[in-house]
Design a protein around this motif. Structure first.
Motif, short mmCIF file in Angstrom:
data_model
loop_
_atom_site.label_atom_id
_atom_site.label_comp_id
_atom_site.label_asym_id
_atom_site.label_seq_id
_atom_site.Cartn_x
_atom_site.Cartn_y
_atom_site.Cartn_z
N PHE A 1 -28.59 -12.94 -19.79
CA PHE A 1 -28.37 -14.36 -19.57
C PHE A 1 -29.29 -14.82 -18.45
CE2 PHE A 1 -24.62 -12.68 -21.52
CZ PHE A 1 -24.18 -13.67 -22.37
N PRO B 1 -30.72 -18.47 -16.38
CA PRO B 1 -30.47 -19.91 -16.22
C PRO B 1 -31.33 -20.73 -17.19
CG PRO B 1 -30.61 -18.86 -14.08
CD PRO B 1 -31.01 -17.82 -15.10
N THR C 1 -28.02 -20.76 -26.55
CA THR C 1 -27.65 -21.37 -25.28
C THR C 1 -26.15 -21.28 -25.10
OG1 THR C 1 -27.52 -23.56 -26.29
CG2 THR C 1 -29.62 -22.94 -25.28
N CYS D 1 -22.46 -17.10 -16.92
CA CYS D 1 -22.73 -18.54 -16.98
C CYS D 1 -21.86 -19.31 -15.98
CB CYS D 1 -22.50 -19.06 -18.40
SG CYS D 1 -23.57 -18.25 -19.59
N LYS E 1 -23.39 -22.50 -14.43
CA LYS E 1 -24.78 -22.77 -14.84
C LYS E 1 -24.93 -22.54 -16.34
CE LYS E 1 -26.48 -18.15 -13.69
NZ LYS E 1 -25.42 -17.51 -12.96
N CYS F 1 -26.89 -21.41 -19.50
CA CYS F 1 -27.80 -20.27 -19.65
C CYS F 1 -28.40 -20.20 -21.05
CB CYS F 1 -27.06 -18.96 -19.40
SG CYS F 1 -26.62 -18.66 -17.69
#
Length: 142
Positions: A16, A18, A47, A58, A61, A63
């Motif tokens: 993963f 960002p 995503t 995640c 954020k 990812c």
């Protein structure tokens, strides 16, 4: 291929990154195309929305997940994963907990924002380590 890849015996890895680094991360892995393609069944990019789960890759954020399903070539795959991780290093990848990775525990731990809070809860509610396992001990408590 002669079988369904996701039958439970495949070798898989997933990292993963960002979301804002998605393109650069994909282009970095693409540099390994010649080396890794002969050993892959399939790869997938997806995503994932941000969440508030402390140990999630995640956490707070959005990812992009870069997933690979490898052929049953354990030694080869384990020699290729460090190359993939090296290409992704500038983007601070976090591996999927249930898939293959060779990321050093200290490096993984440095990327988990809420790890100290998680360890405190573990010590408080599971002081005997009944719900811990080798993975948690090696990767989160080492």
């Amino acid at each position: 291929m002669g079988f369904t890849p996701s039958a439970g015996r495949e070798l898989q890895a997933e990292y993963f990154v960002p979301f804002e680094h998605a393109y650069e991360a994909l282009m970095a892995v693409e540099k390994l195309h010649e080396k890794i393609t002969p050993h892959l069944f399939i790869s997938e990019v997806r995503t994932v929305a941000a969440d508030n789960l402390w140990m999630s890759p995640c956490y707070q954020k959005k990812c992009v997940a870069i997933h690979t399903t490898w052929k049953q070539e354990w030694d080869t795959v384990m020699s290729l994963l460090p190359l993939v991780e090296q290409q992704l290093a500038p983007f601070n990848p976090i591996p999927h907990w249930g898939k293959l990775s060779t990321l050093a525990p200290a490096l993984l731990q440095s990327r988990l924002e809420k790890l100290a809070d998680f360890k405190q809860i573990i010590r408080q509610f599971d002081p005997g380590g009944k719900f811990r396992n080798e993975f948690i001990d090696r990767n989160l408590f080492a």
